[in-house]
Design a protein around this motif. Structure first.
Motif, PDB file in Angstrom:
ATOM      1  N   LEU A 146       0.961  -0.969   0.529  1.00 29.31           N
ATOM      2  CA  LEU A 146      -0.140   0.050  -0.213  1.00 29.31           C
ATOM      3  C   LEU A 146       1.105   1.277   0.154  1.00 29.31           C
ATOM      4  O   LEU A 146       0.361   2.903   0.338  1.00 29.31           O
ATOM      5  CB  LEU A 146      -1.258  -0.231   1.033  1.00 29.31           C
ATOM      6  N   GLU A 147       2.115   0.834  -0.012  1.00 39.51           N
ATOM      7  CA  GLU A 147       3.032   2.349   0.146  1.00 39.51           C
ATOM      8  C   GLU A 147       2.732   2.575  -1.872  1.00 39.51           C
ATOM      9  O   GLU A 147       3.120   2.748  -2.174  1.00 39.51           O
ATOM     10  CB  GLU A 147       4.408   1.594   0.118  1.00 39.51           C
ATOM     11  N   GLY A 148       2.490   4.450  -1.391  1.00 37.85           N
ATOM     12  CA  GLY A 148       1.742   5.225  -2.501  1.00 37.85           C
ATOM     13  C   GLY A 148       0.667   3.946  -2.911  1.00 37.85           C
ATOM     14  O   GLY A 148       0.480   5.174  -4.125  1.00 37.85           O
ATOM     15  N   ARG A 149      -0.648   3.426  -3.045  1.00 37.09           N
ATOM     16  CA  ARG A 149      -1.625   3.167  -3.476  1.00 37.09           C
ATOM     17  C   ARG A 149      -2.366   3.100  -2.355  1.00 37.09           C
ATOM     18  O   ARG A 149      -2.181   3.409  -1.135  1.00 37.09           O
ATOM     19  CB  ARG A 149      -1.085   1.617  -3.397  1.00 37.09           C
ATOM     20  N   GLY A 175      -8.863  -6.577  20.243  1.00 31.02           N
ATOM     21  CA  GLY A 175      -7.759  -5.629  21.102  1.00 31.02           C
ATOM     22  C   GLY A 175      -6.322  -6.201  20.518  1.00 31.02           C
ATOM     23  O   GLY A 175      -4.982  -6.019  21.385  1.00 31.02           O
ATOM     24  N   LEU A 176      -6.164  -6.270  18.860  1.00 30.86           N
ATOM     25  CA  LEU A 176      -5.179  -6.542  18.673  1.00 30.86           C
ATOM     26  C   LEU A 176      -4.572  -4.840  17.510  1.00 30.86           C
ATOM     27  O   LEU A 176      -3.649  -4.798  16.679  1.00 30.86           O
ATOM     28  CB  LEU A 176      -4.679  -7.310  17.243  1.00 30.86           C
ATOM     29  N   ASP A 177      -5.118  -4.101  17.542  1.00 22.75           N
ATOM     30  CA  ASP A 177      -4.626  -2.706  16.744  1.00 22.75           C
ATOM     31  C   ASP A 177      -3.159  -2.329  17.037  1.00 22.75           C
ATOM     32  O   ASP A 177      -3.109  -1.610  16.432  1.00 22.75           O
ATOM     33  CB  ASP A 177      -5.940  -1.731  17.187  1.00 22.75           C
ATOM     34  N   GLU A 178      -2.618  -2.226  18.935  1.00 19.16           N
ATOM     35  CA  GLU A 178      -1.373  -1.497  19.074  1.00 19.16           C
ATOM     36  C   GLU A 178      -0.368  -1.741  18.109  1.00 19.16           C
ATOM     37  O   GLU A 178       0.322  -0.915  17.728  1.00 19.16           O
ATOM     38  CB  GLU A 178      -0.664  -2.207  20.398  1.00 19.16           C
ATOM     39  N   GLY A 179      -0.458  -3.242  17.565  1.00 17.66           N
ATOM     40  CA  GLY A 179       0.481  -3.799  16.891  1.00 17.66           C
ATOM     41  C   GLY A 179       0.038  -2.906  15.235  1.00 17.66           C
ATOM     42  O   GLY A 179       1.310  -3.455  14.615  1.00 17.66           O
ATOM     43  N   VAL A 180      -0.769  -2.751  14.583  1.00 24.48           N
ATOM     44  CA  VAL A 180      -1.448  -2.142  13.973  1.00 24.48           C
ATOM     45  C   VAL A 180      -0.689  -1.286  13.011  1.00 24.48           C
ATOM     46  O   VAL A 180      -0.768   0.205  13.900  1.00 24.48           O
ATOM     47  CB  VAL A 180      -2.448  -2.139  13.196  1.00 24.48           C
ATOM     48  N   PRO A 181      -0.193  -1.439  12.417  1.00 24.50           N
ATOM     49  CA  PRO A 181       0.845   0.301  11.304  1.00 24.50           C
ATOM     50  C   PRO A 181       0.297   1.583  11.296  1.00 24.50           C
ATOM     51  O   PRO A 181      -1.273   0.644  10.684  1.00 24.50           O
ATOM     52  CB  PRO A 181       2.276   0.324  10.262  1.00 24.50           C
ATOM     53  N   GLU A 182       0.440   2.549  11.556  1.00 29.93           N
ATOM     54  CA  GLU A 182      -0.614   3.740  11.166  1.00 29.93           C
ATOM     55  C   GLU A 182      -0.730   3.566   9.903  1.00 29.93           C
ATOM     56  O   GLU A 182      -2.354   4.116   9.210  1.00 29.93           O
ATOM     57  CB  GLU A 182      -0.098   5.152  11.530  1.00 29.93           C
ATOM     58  N   SER A 183      -0.588   3.465   8.653  1.00 27.22           N
ATOM     59  CA  SER A 183      -0.917   3.239   7.592  1.00 27.22           C
ATOM     60  C   SER A 183      -2.201   3.074   7.342  1.00 27.22           C
ATOM     61  O   SER A 183      -2.959   2.616   6.702  1.00 27.22           O
ATOM     62  CB  SER A 183       0.801   3.408   6.243  1.00 27.22           C
ATOM     63  N   LEU A 184      -2.049   0.978   8.045  1.00 26.36           N
ATOM     64  CA  LEU A 184      -3.102  -0.023   8.041  1.00 26.36           C
ATOM     65  C   LEU A 184      -4.029   1.356   8.570  1.00 26.36           C
ATOM     66  O   LEU A 184      -5.309   0.370   8.120  1.00 26.36           O
ATOM     67  CB  LEU A 184      -2.620  -0.706   8.191  1.00 26.36           C
TER      68      LEU A 184
END
Length: 213
Positions: A146-149, A175-184
């Motif tokens: 998703l980089e640039g998309r 409760g798994l959101d802490e490790g999800v990158p901000e871009s995602l």
């Protein structure tokens, strides 16, 4: 054409199918079941001996895999912008990310949920934590793609986004959101802002609340 019947539990992987139907304009007879249906709706076992959701019944067609059902509903009346046809740009990527969604991303989530949420009393919470870390590490492929998309394939929203997007939606709710990158997280926000997603979620919630009343 018959009206497809979708048996599912609200917010489960069946949301992929409900969402795809809303995007494609396919009318669904939506049957919301209590979770887990194998215990709380045992009559469902006669329809699907696995006891899993979703189950799609469309005439003689019976399907139990959420990503396959989403693709089926998106292409039920022919290829549309929701899918990518053979020979079209990103056809391979479309197939890959649609399968990647469940085989690689959602799988560790379900193991985490079993041991860290539903069966904590079995003393296997550490296994759940390990699978949570596995889930977060497996997001790298989607993050890089998703980089640039804005979307995963062919510069448009497709069923691949529905399938991968659901895994990110599930991460937030369990409760798994802490490790999800901000871009995602930003990608997820774009997806869940879609009117078709909002309609699908509302339909399932209406069914869930009706069960509780």
């Amino acid at each position: 054409m018959t009206t497809p019947v979708l048996y599912t539990c609200a917010r489960s992987r069946g949301l992929r199918a409900t969402w795809a139907a809303e995007e494609a304009g396919v009318a669904l007879d939506l049957k919301i079941l209590p979770f887990p249906p194998r215990y709380l709706a045992p009559e469902f076992m006669a329809l699907n001996p696995l006891g899993t959701v979703p189950l799609l019944v469309d005439g003689d067609t019976r399907m139990t895999e959420s990503c396959a059902i989403a693709h089926y509903l998106g292409t039920r009346e022919g290829y549309t912008d929701l899918s990518i046809a053979p020979g079209e740009q990103d056809y391979g990527a479309y197939c890959d990310y649609t399968y990647h969604a469940d085989a690689t991303i959602t799988f560790p989530q379900t193991v985490y949920m079993r041991f860290a949420i539903f069966e904590k009393d079995k003393g296997l919470a550490e296994a759940g934590v390990a699978y949570a870390k596995w889930f977060h590490k497996r997001l790298v492929k989607v993050e890089q793609r998703l980089e640039g998309r804005e979307f995963l394939c062919a510069d448009r929203f497709t069923v691949a986004d529905i399938c991968v997007g659901y895994a990110l939606i599930l991460a937030e709710s369990v409760g798994l959101d802490e490790g999800v990158p901000e871009s995602l997280k930003a990608y997820r926000a774009r997806l869940t802002a879609r009117e078709a997603y909002q309609r699908a979620f509302a339909r399932e919630e209406e069914g869930r609340l009706a069960l509780a009343s």
